[in-house]
Design a protein around this motif. Structure first.
Motif: not given
Length: 67
Positions: A61-67
């Protein structure tokens, strides 16, 4: 650099009106039509088969942060 008189024809850069990008002419003897992808039967997220760990649901479910 000298050009040979019997060299194969090359691609040309063509300006496209109203566009910021130019395009290349097709290579002689090639098929300019794109290949069509075969639709996949399952388009959902793939999960590993096997035993489920204690934090697998959260990791999915976790979404990585957008860099």
């Amino acid at each position: 650099m000298t050009e040979e008189p019997d060299a194969a024809p090359r691609q040309r850069v063509v300006r496209v009106p109203g566009s910021r990008r130019a395009r290349l002419t097709p290579v002689p003897g090639s098929d300019p039509e794109p290949e069509t992808a075969v639709p996949a039967a399952d388009t959902g997220p793939r999960r590993p088969q096997g035993a489920k760990g204690p934090n697998d649901d959260r990791l999915v479910q976790d979404v990585p942060p957008h860099y």
